[in-house]
Design an enzyme around this catalytic site. Structure first.
Site, short mmCIF file in Angstrom:
data_model
loop_
_atom_site.label_atom_id
_atom_site.label_comp_id
_atom_site.label_asym_id
_atom_site.label_seq_id
_atom_site.Cartn_x
_atom_site.Cartn_y
_atom_site.Cartn_z
N ARG A 113 61.52 29.59 70.35
CA ARG A 113 62.61 30.24 71.09
C ARG A 113 62.53 29.85 72.56
O ARG A 113 61.44 29.75 73.13
CB ARG A 113 62.45 31.75 70.94
CG ARG A 113 63.58 32.60 71.53
CD ARG A 113 64.84 32.50 70.74
NE ARG A 113 65.80 33.57 71.06
CZ ARG A 113 67.08 33.53 70.66
NH1 ARG A 113 67.54 32.52 69.95
NH2 ARG A 113 67.88 34.53 70.95
N THR A 407 74.81 27.56 66.34
CA THR A 407 73.63 27.60 65.48
C THR A 407 73.78 26.89 64.13
O THR A 407 74.88 26.69 63.64
CB THR A 407 73.17 29.07 65.28
OG1 THR A 407 73.03 29.68 66.55
CG2 THR A 407 71.88 29.20 64.54
N GLU A 427 72.77 28.44 70.94
CA GLU A 427 73.52 29.69 71.13
C GLU A 427 75.00 29.47 70.90
O GLU A 427 75.42 29.48 69.77
CB GLU A 427 73.24 30.31 72.50
CG GLU A 427 73.26 31.84 72.54
CD GLU A 427 74.46 32.54 71.91
OE1 GLU A 427 74.34 32.93 70.73
OE2 GLU A 427 75.48 32.75 72.57
N ASP A 454 71.64 35.78 75.30
CA ASP A 454 71.21 36.72 74.25
C ASP A 454 70.41 37.89 74.82
O ASP A 454 70.09 38.84 74.11
CB ASP A 454 70.37 36.01 73.17
CG ASP A 454 71.24 35.34 72.10
OD1 ASP A 454 72.47 35.45 72.18
OD2 ASP A 454 70.67 34.71 71.19
N SER A 478 66.83 37.60 69.26
CA SER A 478 67.67 36.78 68.40
C SER A 478 68.08 37.56 67.16
O SER A 478 67.53 38.62 66.87
CB SER A 478 66.86 35.54 67.97
OG SER A 478 67.55 34.82 66.99
N SER A 479 69.06 36.99 66.44
CA SER A 479 69.42 37.52 65.12
C SER A 479 69.03 36.54 64.02
O SER A 479 69.30 36.81 62.84
CB SER A 479 70.93 37.74 65.03
OG SER A 479 71.36 38.54 66.08
#
Ligand code: GLU
Length: 596
Positions: A113, A407, A427, A454, A478-479
């Site tokens: 990340r 993404t 993103e 984010d 994040s998701s």
């Protein structure tokens, strides 16, 4: 040639032809798809190995690496490098990723990340004390995090790679030097983007004099990216994190014409990928393994599934082949509760303590029992509050809703049973809209992410800090939910899956897991199902996919329902009971599965 000799040869002044690199690659003849928005896909059955990615050229690169004796990690690297070139709107070496890996014995979670620069703090996205308009923050130097993809892949390769690092770059370098046909999706993304045209280099590279984007099927070469990838192939990721490439990234961020960021070459050179403890959660006969914070993915997916399990349905979950109103109600209510917890508690674990000192508190059976009891016949609407899974050192404020997009997801199972689930992101579509040529002065390059959007734009609300506020060196929440599934009895790998889609990644992943386990669907059928999403307020149903009766039934239960586009980009490979691998790719995007 041993790989050391081979590196020495390459670092000398002349450029070797790629044919000398020990990996022979031939670009496939690919006809770009005519984008219909929803393209029926057959699903793909293979016996030994399979790779699924969001673009046929990227899938093919992974396939060729697997055929040449590479393993799942090797193939993931080749796929990512080609995605940087052919799907620049979604992911690339200028972004970050989470990679789940299974080597036949253990599951590992590699965190690549992006990080906030040392000069960034809670005021990053405030102007005169007010949060910036979202898009103003995105297309700026402020939003760029230090990219993590390459350090992460290098760490995973050092531990598990079978083929030499350099060889895995051959497909992407070949396609960047020889050119590849622009896909429908890239064309449409370019056509729809105004902000990218504001970057002079991107404007020049992706649009003609009249501002028309590259046409579908037009051959695009990317000499700057080819040169940067050659350096990384030869010298490792240091060629990206130090020297000319790092200087170029820092320079572009610091000299953004409208809103410069603070990123320095020190921020870049000090980036490290982190190996985290994966979260593995029993779910009936399955063990579902996913990414821990800084991703909210696994915790939120498993909260939703856990609450649903505690609320037996009185009616069938499917109605004429699509999720029924009863199932949708229960799924959406569970989502409201899970997103309330996500908004309160989840952020970079190096900065924020888990409730009760352990993220597992959010999935504790007693806690989920309590939470599931809050689901009734009528919708709670937008009134869902976070629960209290465990003691906290800090009273966090609730994270405001913010959009997330972009993404790409990669799933791979190799012949030895190693598996990868990797979700990778810059993103938004085209990230910060800053194209970097890595100091090569050649045309093209790679896009820098906007992952820092984010973070919460507001560092505190009513005097209380938001857990996911900007702090120096911190990773934004994040998701992304790269997921590996195992059978609890046999311990065998069952599936690798994941999706893009911002916060809705969580809904896409949760509903796909249910469809695969409970609804008797194969991987393609599961991915074809229509989506339903709520972050706690209104409900969005995938446009034109649910009946009037279903929509009316949800409204009667108190949901505020609208229809809209929900463009997931799911990829899934499932090991079937006869041992074959059945792969599916999302009909909403260009992905395909290849294997043998
Ligand atoms: N930046 C988002 C995240 O890390 C993903 C964006 C997307 O999938 O569209 O959660």
């Amino acid at each position: 040639m041993s790989s050391n000799l081979f590196r020495l040869a390459l670092s000398s002044a002349f450029v070797l032809p790629l044919s000398a690199w020990g990996f022979s690659y031939e670009a496939p003849a690919v006809t770009p798809e005519v984008g219909s928005g929803f393209e029926e896909k057959p699903g793909w059955e293979n016996e030994h190995f399979a790779v699924a990615a969001a673009n046929p050229l990227a899938t093919d690169a992974g396939f060729q690496v697997l055929k040449a004796g590479g393993n799942a990690i090797d193939a993931a690297i080749a796929v990512q490098m080609v995605l940087t070139l052919v799907e620049p709107q979604s992911s690339g070496i200028g972004g970050g990723a989470f990679l789940m890996h299974y080597d036949g014995a253990q599951v590992q979670a590699y965190d690549g990340r992006e990080t906030a620069p040392a000069g960034a703090d809670g005021n990053l996205f405030l102007e005169n004390g007010e949060p910036l308009p979202f898009m103003d923050a995105v297309a700026s130097g402020l939003s760029v995090g230090v990219p993590g993809v390459l350090r992460m892949l290098e760490a995973a390769h050092a531990e598990h790679g079978a083929l030499p690092w350099a060889e895995l770059f051959v497909p992407a370098i070949t396609l960047a030097e020889e050119g590849f046909p622009v896909s429908q999706r890239l064309h449409t993304s370019l056509a729809n983007d105004e902000a990218l045209r504001q970057d002079p280099m991107a404007q020049h590279f992706y649009y003609d004099e009249e501002g028309e984007p590259l046409a579908v099927g037009e051959m695009l070469r990317n000499p700057a990216l080819a040169a940067v990838l050659r350096q990384i192939a030869e010298q490792g990721s240091d060629a990206f994190y130090t020297g000319a490439v790092a200087n170029d990234i820092a320079m572009r961020v610091q000299h953004h014409p409208v809103r410069p960021g603070s990123m320095t070459t020190e921020d870049i050179s000090s980036y490290t990928a982190v190996e985290r403890e994966p979260l593995c959660t029993p779910w009936d006969q399955w063990e579902v393994c996913g990414f821990p914070p800084p991703s909210s993915g696994h915790l939120t997916v498993m909260q939703i599934l856990g609450m649903q399990e505690r609320q037996p349905l009185r009616e069938a979950p499917l109605d004429s082949g699509v999720p029924s109103a009863s199932w949708l109600h229960q799924f959406l209510e569970a989502s409201r509760l899970a997103f309330a917890d996500r908004g309160r508690y989840i952020a970079d674990p190096d900065f924020v303590a888990a409730p009760g000192g352990d993220w597992a508190s959010m999935l504790a059976p007693d806690y989920l029992d309590q939470r599931a009891q809050l689901i009734g016949e009528q919708s709670m609407g937008s009134s869902a509050e976070p629960g209290n899974p465990g003691e906290l050192g800090t009273a966090w404020a609730q994270h405001p809703d913010q959009p997330e997009y972009g993404t790409s997801h990669i799933s791979i199972i190799d012949e030895d049973g190693n598996a990868v689930a990797m979700t990778t992101s810059i993103e938004q579509a085209f990230g910060s809209r800053i194209l970097a040529d890595g100091g090569t002065n050649l045309a093209g390059g790679f896009l820098l992410n906007n992952e820092l959007t984010d973070f919460s734009f507001e560092p505190e609300i009513d005097g209380e800090p938001v857990a996911n506020r900007v702090e120096p060196g911190k990773r934004p929440r994040s998701s992304m939910s790269p997921t590996l599934v195992f059978d609890r009895d046999s311990g065998e790998l069952v599936a690798s899956l994941g999706s893009p889609g911002g916060a809705a990644i969580i809904h896409y992943t949760a509903s796909t897991l249910e469809a695969l386990r409970d609804w008797g669907l194969n991987a393609q059928e599961a991915l074809n199902l229509p989506h339903a999403v709520t972050l706690g307020g209104d409900v969005t149903l995938e446009e034109g996919r649910f009946s009037e009766a279903t929509i009316a039934a949800l409204r009667e239960r108190g949901h505020t329902v609208k229809e809209g586009e929900l463009t997931s980009g799911l990829q899934a490979i499932v090991r079937q009971s006869d041992g074959t691998l059945f792969g599916g790719a999302d009909p909403r995007r260009e992905g395909v599965v290849m294997g043998e």
